[in-house]
Design a protein around this motif. Structure first.
Motif, PDB file in Angstrom:
ATOM      1  N   ASP A   3      36.633  19.797  30.841  1.00 38.65           N
ATOM      2  CA  ASP A   3      36.251  19.486  32.219  1.00 38.65           C
ATOM      3  C   ASP A   3      35.849  20.740  32.971  1.00 38.65           C
ATOM      4  O   ASP A   3      34.916  20.744  33.760  1.00 38.65           O
ATOM      5  N   GLU A   4      36.592  21.846  32.682  1.00 40.15           N
ATOM      6  CA  GLU A   4      36.283  23.116  33.364  1.00 40.15           C
ATOM      7  C   GLU A   4      34.891  23.608  32.996  1.00 40.15           C
ATOM      8  O   GLU A   4      34.113  24.039  33.854  1.00 40.15           O
ATOM      9  N   ALA A   5      34.563  23.532  31.697  1.00 37.85           N
ATOM     10  CA  ALA A   5      33.234  23.976  31.261  1.00 37.85           C
ATOM     11  C   ALA A   5      32.154  23.073  31.819  1.00 37.85           C
ATOM     12  O   ALA A   5      31.080  23.529  32.214  1.00 37.85           O
ATOM     13  N   GLU A   6      32.425  21.770  31.877  1.00 35.97           N
ATOM     14  CA  GLU A   6      31.450  20.826  32.421  1.00 35.97           C
ATOM     15  C   GLU A   6      31.150  21.138  33.876  1.00 35.97           C
ATOM     16  O   GLU A   6      29.998  21.193  34.310  1.00 35.97           O
ATOM     17  N   THR A   7      32.203  21.383  34.651  1.00 42.78           N
ATOM     18  CA  THR A   7      32.036  21.714  36.062  1.00 42.78           C
ATOM     19  C   THR A   7      31.267  23.014  36.232  1.00 42.78           C
ATOM     20  O   THR A   7      30.361  23.134  37.052  1.00 42.78           O
ATOM     21  N   SER A   8      31.604  24.008  35.402  1.00 38.98           N
ATOM     22  CA  SER A   8      30.940  25.301  35.467  1.00 38.98           C
ATOM     23  C   SER A   8      29.460  25.162  35.172  1.00 38.98           C
ATOM     24  O   SER A   8      28.602  25.724  35.849  1.00 38.98           O
ATOM     25  N   THR A   9      29.121  24.387  34.138  1.00 39.20           N
ATOM     26  CA  THR A   9      27.728  24.170  33.782  1.00 39.20           C
ATOM     27  C   THR A   9      26.994  23.482  34.923  1.00 39.20           C
ATOM     28  O   THR A   9      25.887  23.850  35.281  1.00 39.20           O
ATOM     29  N   ASN A  10      27.622  22.492  35.519  1.00 36.46           N
ATOM     30  CA  ASN A  10      26.971  21.728  36.570  1.00 36.46           C
ATOM     31  C   ASN A  10      26.687  22.567  37.812  1.00 36.46           C
ATOM     32  O   ASN A  10      25.742  22.285  38.542  1.00 36.46           O
ATOM     33  N   LEU A  11      27.506  23.575  38.073  1.00 41.04           N
ATOM     34  CA  LEU A  11      27.247  24.437  39.219  1.00 41.04           C
ATOM     35  C   LEU A  11      25.889  25.114  39.089  1.00 41.04           C
ATOM     36  O   LEU A  11      25.113  25.174  40.046  1.00 41.04           O
ATOM     37  N   ALA A  12      25.603  25.654  37.911  1.00 41.44           N
ATOM     38  CA  ALA A  12      24.330  26.323  37.692  1.00 41.44           C
ATOM     39  C   ALA A  12      23.175  25.331  37.720  1.00 41.44           C
ATOM     40  O   ALA A  12      22.151  25.554  38.373  1.00 41.44           O
ATOM     41  N   LYS A  13      23.352  24.216  37.010  1.00 43.51           N
ATOM     42  CA  LYS A  13      22.288  23.203  36.970  1.00 43.51           C
ATOM     43  C   LYS A  13      22.031  22.625  38.347  1.00 43.51           C
ATOM     44  O   LYS A  13      20.876  22.449  38.760  1.00 43.51           O
ATOM     45  N   ALA A  14      23.108  22.345  39.085  1.00 39.88           N
ATOM     46  CA  ALA A  14      22.965  21.746  40.409  1.00 39.88           C
ATOM     47  C   ALA A  14      22.217  22.672  41.364  1.00 39.88           C
ATOM     48  O   ALA A  14      21.387  22.219  42.163  1.00 39.88           O
ATOM     49  N   ALA A  15      22.483  23.968  41.272  1.00 45.20           N
ATOM     50  CA  ALA A  15      21.798  24.918  42.153  1.00 45.20           C
ATOM     51  C   ALA A  15      20.306  24.954  41.859  1.00 45.20           C
ATOM     52  O   ALA A  15      19.470  24.957  42.779  1.00 45.20           O
ATOM     53  N   TYR A  16      19.954  24.975  40.583  1.00 48.07           N
ATOM     54  CA  TYR A  16      18.543  25.034  40.200  1.00 48.07           C
ATOM     55  C   TYR A  16      17.816  23.754  40.610  1.00 48.07           C
ATOM     56  O   TYR A  16      16.719  23.800  41.182  1.00 48.07           O
ATOM     57  N   GLU A  17      18.443  22.599  40.343  1.00 48.76           N
ATOM     58  CA  GLU A  17      17.817  21.330  40.702  1.00 48.76           C
ATOM     59  C   GLU A  17      17.697  21.193  42.222  1.00 48.76           C
ATOM     60  O   GLU A  17      16.705  20.681  42.739  1.00 48.76           O
ATOM     61  N   ALA A  18      18.713  21.670  42.944  1.00 50.89           N
ATOM     62  CA  ALA A  18      18.665  21.596  44.402  1.00 50.89           C
ATOM     63  C   ALA A  18      17.546  22.477  44.959  1.00 50.89           C
ATOM     64  O   ALA A  18      16.864  22.094  45.922  1.00 50.89           O
ATOM     65  N   ALA A  19      17.356  23.660  44.361  1.00 49.39           N
ATOM     66  CA  ALA A  19      16.281  24.550  44.822  1.00 49.39           C
ATOM     67  C   ALA A  19      14.929  23.862  44.708  1.00 49.39           C
ATOM     68  O   ALA A  19      14.104  23.916  45.633  1.00 49.39           O
ATOM     69  N   LYS A  20      14.694  23.189  43.596  1.00 53.23           N
ATOM     70  CA  LYS A  20      13.415  22.496  43.403  1.00 53.23           C
ATOM     71  C   LYS A  20      13.294  21.294  44.339  1.00 53.23           C
ATOM     72  O   LYS A  20      12.214  21.050  44.905  1.00 53.23           O
ATOM     73  N   ARG A  21      14.389  20.566  44.494  1.00 59.14           N
ATOM     74  CA  ARG A  21      14.355  19.381  45.352  1.00 59.14           C
ATOM     75  C   ARG A  21      14.110  19.768  46.818  1.00 59.14           C
ATOM     76  O   ARG A  21      13.270  19.163  47.501  1.00 59.14           O
ATOM     77  N   TYR A  22      14.828  20.779  47.294  1.00 58.29           N
ATOM     78  CA  TYR A  22      14.635  21.217  48.673  1.00 58.29           C
ATOM     79  C   TYR A  22      13.196  21.691  48.905  1.00 58.29           C
ATOM     80  O   TYR A  22      12.618  21.455  49.975  1.00 58.29           O
TER      81      TYR A  22
END
Length: 236
Positions: A3-22
């Motif tokens: 779960d910790e690794a999943e959350t860590s991975t999602n932080l990076a992915k979420a930031a990149y996807e949010a940058a493109k979406r914004y």
């Protein structure tokens, strides 16, 4: 994956996807904030984003800068700080690769070449270790330099072939597209095939010019094999 690794991975992915979406939504300041966070922190959470960080993410950041000047100013500040750190003696390969990659998206490869030549004059061993980060720049801008640091051209050709095939395989895995998107993707595929074919010819000619007939012959035979029907049927 924990779960910790999943959350860590999602932080990076979420930031990149949010940058493109914004950016798509016209929320440029928010997009810039996410780009900055991703560039400075993504690898802390997910090292596998190394390639994305220095390619797609930087290109998206630069595109944002074309619409929103503060984003370009921010990207250039990151570049200037990196160059300054290199000048102050930070010879990290990763930092050098950062600078080379930002120069690339800003179409400033000449600055990369100058930076490398300056480093070469100060510490040739350090320059040798960092050359792998700028092989493409050297091939484009200074073939003599490329040849000096690349005694065998075959590994470079094989790596470019691996990347080319990976791109093809990625396109095959894309979801079904409408006719317009399909046509655009076919054009991209054709362009990349032509670019790879041109690279093969360039390397073969370069080997001949450098009086490396064995390398030229070996690469020529391999390229002919890749183009053969048997190789195509085998997916080679």
């Amino acid at each position: 994956m924990s779960d910790e690794a999943e959350t860590s991975t999602n932080l990076a992915k979420a930031a990149y996807e949010a940058a493109k979406r914004y950016a798509r939504e016209g929320k440029f300041a928010e997009a810039l904030e996410r780009h900055e966070w991703f560039h400075h922190h993504a690898l802390e959470h997910h090292p596998a984003y190394y390639g994305v960080r220095l390619s797609f993410a930087l290109s998206a950041w630069k595109e944002l800068g074309e619409k929103y000047p503060p984003a370009l100013e921010s990207l250039r500040r990151v570049l200037d700080q990196g160059v300054a750190n290199l000048g102050d003696g930070n010879l990290s390969v990763e930092l050098f690769h950062d600078v080379v990659s930002i120069h690339r998206v800003l179409d400033e490869d000449d600055a990369t070449l100058k930076l490398f030549r300056d480093l070469e004059g100060k510490d040739e061993e350090a320059a040798t270790r960092r050359f792998r980060c700028m092989k493409d720049v050297a091939l484009k801008k200074s073939p003599d330099l490329f040849l000096r640091y690349t005694p065998d051209l075959m590994p470079y050709l094989l790596e470019k072939r691996r990347i080319h095939r990976s791109q093809k395989e990625s396109r095959l895995q894309l979801p079904q597209m409408n006719a317009r998107m399909e046509q655009a993707m076919q054009q991209v595929s054709k362009m990349q095939d032509e670019q790879f074919d041109a690279l093969c010819l360039r390397l073969i000619d370069l080997a001949r010019t450098a009086n490396r007939p064995a390398q030229a012959s070996a690469m020529e035979q391999l390229v002919q094999h890749w183009k053969s029907p048997d190789a195509a049927e085998a997916g080679d």
